[in-house]
Design a protein around this motif. Structure first.
Motif, PDB file in Angstrom:
ATOM      1  N   VAL A 166     -90.115 -30.115   7.774  1.00 49.55           N
ATOM      2  CA  VAL A 166     -88.965 -29.458   7.127  1.00 49.55           C
ATOM      3  C   VAL A 166     -88.548 -28.183   7.849  1.00 49.55           C
ATOM      4  CG1 VAL A 166     -89.454 -30.366   4.820  1.00 49.55           C
ATOM      5  CG2 VAL A 166     -90.482 -28.188   5.538  1.00 49.55           C
ATOM      6  N   SER A 167     -89.245 -27.815   8.919  1.00 50.89           N
ATOM      7  CA  SER A 167     -89.066 -26.566   9.672  1.00 50.89           C
ATOM      8  C   SER A 167     -89.663 -25.400   8.898  1.00 50.89           C
ATOM      9  CB  SER A 167     -87.598 -26.289   9.998  1.00 50.89           C
ATOM     10  OG  SER A 167     -86.950 -25.635   8.909  1.00 50.89           O
ATOM     11  N   ASN A 168     -89.541 -24.215   9.470  1.00 51.14           N
ATOM     12  CA  ASN A 168     -90.074 -23.023   8.817  1.00 51.14           C
ATOM     13  C   ASN A 168     -89.022 -22.258   8.013  1.00 51.14           C
ATOM     14  OD1 ASN A 168     -93.021 -22.676   9.512  1.00 51.14           O
ATOM     15  ND2 ASN A 168     -92.167 -23.091  11.531  1.00 51.14           N
ATOM     16  N   TYR A 196     -88.524 -23.215   5.088  1.00 46.17           N
ATOM     17  CA  TYR A 196     -89.009 -23.405   3.733  1.00 46.17           C
ATOM     18  C   TYR A 196     -90.531 -23.298   3.705  1.00 46.17           C
ATOM     19  CZ  TYR A 196     -84.390 -25.504   3.752  1.00 46.17           C
ATOM     20  OH  TYR A 196     -83.052 -25.717   3.933  1.00 46.17           O
ATOM     21  N   TYR A 197     -91.076 -23.123   2.526  1.00 49.73           N
ATOM     22  CA  TYR A 197     -92.519 -23.108   2.322  1.00 49.73           C
ATOM     23  C   TYR A 197     -93.034 -24.524   2.086  1.00 49.73           C
ATOM     24  CZ  TYR A 197     -91.819 -18.100   1.272  1.00 49.73           C
ATOM     25  OH  TYR A 197     -91.491 -16.763   1.324  1.00 49.73           O
ATOM     26  N   THR A 198     -94.270 -24.793   2.507  1.00 51.66           N
ATOM     27  CA  THR A 198     -94.925 -26.063   2.158  1.00 51.66           C
ATOM     28  C   THR A 198     -96.383 -25.790   1.816  1.00 51.66           C
ATOM     29  OG1 THR A 198     -95.616 -26.608   4.419  1.00 51.66           O
ATOM     30  CG2 THR A 198     -93.438 -27.398   3.703  1.00 51.66           C
ATOM     31  N   LEU A 199     -96.944 -26.638   0.979  1.00 50.99           N
ATOM     32  CA  LEU A 199     -98.325 -26.454   0.536  1.00 50.99           C
ATOM     33  C   LEU A 199     -99.360 -26.663   1.651  1.00 50.99           C
ATOM     34  CD1 LEU A 199     -98.240 -28.044  -3.027  1.00 50.99           C
ATOM     35  CD2 LEU A 199     -98.556 -25.633  -2.447  1.00 50.99           C
ATOM     36  N   PRO A 200     -99.253 -27.703   2.495  1.00 55.24           N
ATOM     37  CA  PRO A 200    -100.272 -27.866   3.537  1.00 55.24           C
ATOM     38  C   PRO A 200    -100.352 -26.664   4.480  1.00 55.24           C
ATOM     39  CG  PRO A 200     -99.030 -29.887   3.274  1.00 55.24           C
ATOM     40  CD  PRO A 200     -98.312 -28.843   2.477  1.00 55.24           C
ATOM     41  N   GLN A 201     -99.200 -26.078   4.801  1.00 49.58           N
ATOM     42  CA  GLN A 201     -99.189 -24.897   5.664  1.00 49.58           C
ATOM     43  C   GLN A 201     -99.923 -23.741   4.997  1.00 49.58           C
ATOM     44  OE1 GLN A 201     -95.542 -22.383   6.567  1.00 49.58           O
ATOM     45  NE2 GLN A 201     -95.596 -23.680   8.402  1.00 49.58           N
ATOM     46  N   LEU A 202     -99.654 -23.535   3.725  1.00 48.61           N
ATOM     47  CA  LEU A 202    -100.327 -22.468   2.985  1.00 48.61           C
ATOM     48  C   LEU A 202    -101.837 -22.706   2.912  1.00 48.61           C
ATOM     49  CD1 LEU A 202    -100.415 -19.980   1.147  1.00 48.61           C
ATOM     50  CD2 LEU A 202     -99.856 -21.489  -0.782  1.00 48.61           C
ATOM     51  N   GLU A 203    -102.228 -23.948   2.628  1.00 43.71           N
ATOM     52  CA  GLU A 203    -103.653 -24.246   2.513  1.00 43.71           C
ATOM     53  C   GLU A 203    -104.383 -23.991   3.831  1.00 43.71           C
ATOM     54  OE1 GLU A 203    -105.470 -24.945  -0.169  1.00 43.71           O
ATOM     55  OE2 GLU A 203    -103.634 -24.548  -1.286  1.00 43.71           O
ATOM     56  N   GLY A 256     -87.603 -12.824  12.484  1.00 42.25           N
ATOM     57  CA  GLY A 256     -86.855 -13.103  13.700  1.00 42.25           C
ATOM     58  C   GLY A 256     -87.528 -12.703  14.981  1.00 42.25           C
ATOM     59  N   ASP A 257     -88.660 -12.003  14.900  1.00 41.18           N
ATOM     60  CA  ASP A 257     -89.346 -11.586  16.128  1.00 41.18           C
ATOM     61  C   ASP A 257     -89.928 -12.771  16.892  1.00 41.18           C
ATOM     62  OD1 ASP A 257     -88.784  -8.910  15.948  1.00 41.18           O
ATOM     63  OD2 ASP A 257     -90.704  -8.341  15.068  1.00 41.18           O
ATOM     64  N   HIS A 258     -90.256 -13.821  16.175  1.00 39.93           N
ATOM     65  CA  HIS A 258     -90.781 -15.014  16.836  1.00 39.93           C
ATOM     66  C   HIS A 258     -90.602 -16.190  15.883  1.00 39.93           C
ATOM     67  CE1 HIS A 258     -92.691 -16.917  20.140  1.00 39.93           C
ATOM     68  NE2 HIS A 258     -93.806 -17.248  19.514  1.00 39.93           N
ATOM     69  N   GLY A 259     -90.678 -17.410  16.401  1.00 41.68           N
ATOM     70  CA  GLY A 259     -90.509 -18.563  15.536  1.00 41.68           C
ATOM     71  C   GLY A 259     -90.674 -19.854  16.297  1.00 41.68           C
ATOM     72  N   SER A 260     -90.646 -20.965  15.555  1.00 43.75           N
ATOM     73  CA  SER A 260     -90.773 -22.290  16.142  1.00 43.75           C
ATOM     74  C   SER A 260     -90.256 -23.322  15.157  1.00 43.75           C
ATOM     75  CB  SER A 260     -92.236 -22.591  16.481  1.00 43.75           C
ATOM     76  OG  SER A 260     -92.398 -23.942  16.856  1.00 43.75           O
TER      77      SER A 260
END
Length: 456
Positions: free
Chosen positions: A123-125, A127-134, A329-333
């Motif tokens: 979904v890109s960054n 938005y938030y997602t649960l697996p990323q948080l975990e 905005g300093d960095h991203g992917s």
């Protein structure tokens, strides 16, 4: 295992072996743990052709020539075993260059990937997602760090660390026109191939074709305490990049004195200390993080290879002090930290971080190293067996490639390192004692090839 497998032709008028019919024949290939089959509609049975040469020839026509690949076409794997397209079996002590920490086809990893693929992949960054948080919560809970940035690879993790270090120095010196922007790296180091990371990589071979690369990097001798202290104290250094154990460079371990001197000097001068644990971290040494054995902690740590068990991921772990300098905005992917890869990484990290798992890596590594010293140490071409846990190097006085090739012919896959004179052993962390014994036996039996090399 037999070097050929049974084929069944779906079309008696098409050539399986002809390169012009290669795509058609591959579309009918079924790859399994033991070899290759072609789907049956006619009961016309023939012996398997040598598909490997065709795959290699066709690949060489369509890929940019960046890889000096071994003449081997792999089709499947299970545990610590790999199988080529003709069905030959190999014991894998490369683990995809220290990536497949749980081996091939680990059931917990497969379950995590399938479950997440059925729900949400990307979904890109935005938005938030649960697996990323975990995943981030686990990385923070199990390390020195307070915050995490996710990337897609080790070189991207080091690129982010470069940017974070320079931004931190500007944040910390708001009234200075020229805050510290330079970097220190060390001999035999490897930090990646993108333009910033390759500038931090010591081998000129990696840098010179693409110069000018990022300026401001000084390479010092790995372990030279005095030279490092003097340069850090100059006040020009934004960060010091160091691998606690060098993998690509030849399996060299830092000393306690060296890392402590870097930590003390960086604290005094306001420089950041960055540990690159892309290869040596995540259980490879028997500790979750290689630096834990020293009791010395960085400001930034970069990770990648084994974190998602074969899916592309990298991570930058930082203290709150460093994170405070980084803004939106300093960095991203776009791709970094997607739900699919993060769910896989959670499964890997949960398994690797277990005390029993890490203890098993320590024991297997100690036993394997002792066995290698016993079996190989008497050979005149073996100068040293070094390493810790399951990252081990066999230092030779001749090029290692002939030994690597002989091992491959005998069913064992190993790597080179250093200046091409080190055999690098980085098996899956799940490898058994019996498999390690078998690997040592093959290495021993293949040693005579080094005499031929020395005599040429």
């Amino acid at each position: 295992m037999s070097s050929s497998s049974t084929f069944f032709l779906t079309n008696p008028f098409s050539s399986v072996t002809g390169s012009t019919h290669l795509r058609r024949s591959f579309n009918n290939v079924r790859y399994g743990g033991g070899g290759v089959r072609i789907a049956a509609s006619l009961n016309v049975e023939v012996q398997a052709p040598d598909l490997s040469k065709e795959v290699m020839d066709e690949s060489n026509k369509v890929f940019v020539g960046t890889y000096a690949r071994a003449p081997l076409v792999l089709s499947s794997g299970k545990g610590c075993k790999l199988y080529d397209i003709e069905g030959r079996e190999y014991l894998d002590l490369t683990s995809g260059i220290a990536v497949n920490a749980l081996g091939h086809g680990d059931p917990d990893w497969i379950r995590a990937v399938i479950q997440q693929a059925n729900v949400l992949t990307h979904v890109s960054n935005l938005y938030y997602t649960l697996p990323q948080l975990e995943l981030a919560k686990r990385l923070v809970a199990n390390s020195f760090a307070d915050r995490v940035f996710l990337s897609n690879s080790g070189t991207e993790a080091n690129e982010a660390a470069i940017k974070f270090a320079r931004k931190f120095q500007r944040f910390s010196h708001p009234d200075e026109k020229q805050p510290p922007v330079e970097f220190i790296a060390f001999s035999n180091c490897f930090h990646g191939r993108t333009m910033g990371a390759v500038a931090l990589t010591s081998k000129e071979y990696y840098r010179s074709p693409f110069e000018p690369v990022m300026p401001g990097v000084t390479f010092l001798e790995y372990g030279n305490v005095q030279a490092a202290k003097e340069l850090i104290q100059s006040g020009k250094i934004a960060a010091v990049f160091v691998e606690p154990i060098q993998g690509e460079g030849g399996i060299y371990s830092a000393t306690q004195e060296f890392l402590q001197a870097l930590r003390t000097a960086c604290d005094s001068a306001g420089s950041l200390l960055v540990f690159d644990e892309v290869q040596c971290g995540l259980g490879r040494t028997g500790h979750l993080w290689a630096h834990e054995a020293y009791g010395i902690y960085p400001d930034i740590m970069t990770l990648a290879k084994p974190l998602a068990g074969g899916l592309p991921i990298g991570a930058v772990l930082v203290t709150e002090r460093v994170a405070a300098a980084i803004n939106y905005g300093d960095h991203g992917s776009t791709f970094a930290g997607g739900p699919l890869v993060c769910n896989a990484a959670v499964a890997v990290l949960d398994k690797i971080s277990g005390p029993g798992f890490l203890a098993s890596v320590t024991k297997k590594g100690q036993d394997f190293k002792e066995l290698l010293v016993k079996k190989l140490g008497g050979n005149s071409h073996v100068r040293e067996v070094r390493g810790v846990g399951l990252i081990i190097g066999i230092d030779l006085d001749v090029p290692a490639s002939p030994l690597v090739e002989a091992c491959q012919q005998s069913g064992l896959l190993v790597l080179t390192a250093g200046k091409g004179n080190v055999v690098r052993l980085v098996p899956p962390l799940t490898i058994t004692e019996q498999e390690l014994d078998h690997a040592a036996e093959i290495l021993f039996n293949c040693l005579p090839v080094l005499d031929k090399t020395a005599n040429n």
